[in-house]
Design an enzyme around this catalytic site. Sequence first.
Site, mmCIF file in Angstrom:
data_model
loop_
_atom_site.group_PDB
_atom_site.id
_atom_site.type_symbol
_atom_site.label_atom_id
_atom_site.label_comp_id
_atom_site.label_asym_id
_atom_site.label_seq_id
_atom_site.Cartn_x
_atom_site.Cartn_y
_atom_site.Cartn_z
ATOM 1 N N SER A 233 68.404 -14.326 -60.320
ATOM 2 C CA SER A 233 67.835 -13.010 -60.221
ATOM 3 C C SER A 233 68.378 -12.064 -59.722
ATOM 4 C CB SER A 233 66.263 -13.409 -59.387
ATOM 5 O OG SER A 233 65.306 -12.396 -59.743
ATOM 6 N N ASP A 327 60.832 -16.603 -69.395
ATOM 7 C CA ASP A 327 61.022 -15.866 -68.183
ATOM 8 C C ASP A 327 59.976 -14.939 -68.210
ATOM 9 O OD1 ASP A 327 61.515 -13.987 -65.931
ATOM 10 O OD2 ASP A 327 63.797 -14.638 -66.236
ATOM 11 N N HIS A 361 61.535 -18.288 -64.890
ATOM 12 C CA HIS A 361 62.476 -17.417 -64.088
ATOM 13 C C HIS A 361 63.094 -18.232 -62.968
ATOM 14 C CE1 HIS A 361 64.192 -13.825 -62.692
ATOM 15 N NE2 HIS A 361 63.978 -14.083 -61.431
#
Length: 419
Positions: A233, A327, A361
């Site tokens: 991320s 995601d 994610h």
Amino acid sequence: MTQIIVHPKIALVDEPLHIRVTGLLPYELVILEAKLTDEKGMIFESQVFYKADEGGEINLEHAAALGGCYMGVHPMGLFWSLKPRKILSRLMKNNVINSPFLVHLSVYNSQMFLESQKSLKTSETVERWYSAPGVERIQIREGRIRGALFLPPGKGPFPGVIDLFGGIGGLTEFRASLLASRGFATLALAYFAYEDLPSELNVVDIEYFEEAVNFLLGHPKVLGPSIGVVSVSQGAQIGLAMSVYLKQVAATVCINGFFFAAGCMIKYRNENIHPIKVVLERLRINDLGLLEASSAFENPREEANKHCLLPIERAHGHILFIVGEKDGNINSKSYAEQMIEQLRRYGKSNGTLLSYPGAGHLIEPPYSPLCLASWNPFVNKPLLWGGETVLHAEAQEHSWREILKFLRYHLSPASSSKL
């Protein structure tokens, strides 16, 4: 007598277990339950219907779940389908060295949901560890560096890895301790909202991470001359920037990340990468009140945003891009494809893309439960991370094997990071 037979009862969290239930009636329908309580007292649990075979046995290697949290043959489904009783909770281990997660496995009468009293047939407890015996944790406060170094048991030297998490800040250690359990000297590195580091992430100074790289390579138990980075991320844009600016970085894993500056400026010496603009009106709040941010950034390929792009064609080492196609937080698949395209445009073949349909994610080590959504301390709405339970679990299992293989290959003494 009904029994749950588990092998092994004590194992690392990325190890599969063999689970059998014996002593049932032929073709008896029961509910198998897994339950754990995290360090904050939050309960996570899964319940699944299974039917015994003609011999009164259920072997999760072969038996298909008939309903509940999942269906079909999934030997480790009880673990990756764990769900929080308190919604929007994320399962994260804090004390990774001294205590495991205790997972209580139970067998109940199939009427448990309809009866006031649960009819417990049998139970068993297993230990799920994030660190192998002999892994050493060393708190790091060296110069500007703040983090925790995990060393595998033995004399070494071991390949070195820096582990970076994202926008939650602080220090997250569970992946670093697990990497050390698999033979990597791993520095879990904090970079904001921890001790005396900045409380917010406005500027990412790659010189801080360069200091961490040099510290790691200077440790007597770390095998040089290069290190790897595992990042996710917000941390993945930093991992990518490290691969661009720091020649000591030979292998970088970017999990659902950006190839541009997002949310903060990235600087290295006299070079600045300015953050791309957020288009606030593109943020969406879905029917469950979850914030979907996957379309929030301007198009990074527009001419006006060229100053926001990381020059990834200058990357010194190899890059493994891992993305979840479901995601809900960023448009990670499109970004990864654009990164591969950018490398190829410059004649580079040092990027590999693993794209997983149905994964969200937060792609974490195997058998971790899917976190569909949770709170971020810096956002006033719960964030949608996305993912479909079964496909996300398969992505975590496969990608972890690939991460370990990638790091071992590129950080071994025989490998060369020169492109």
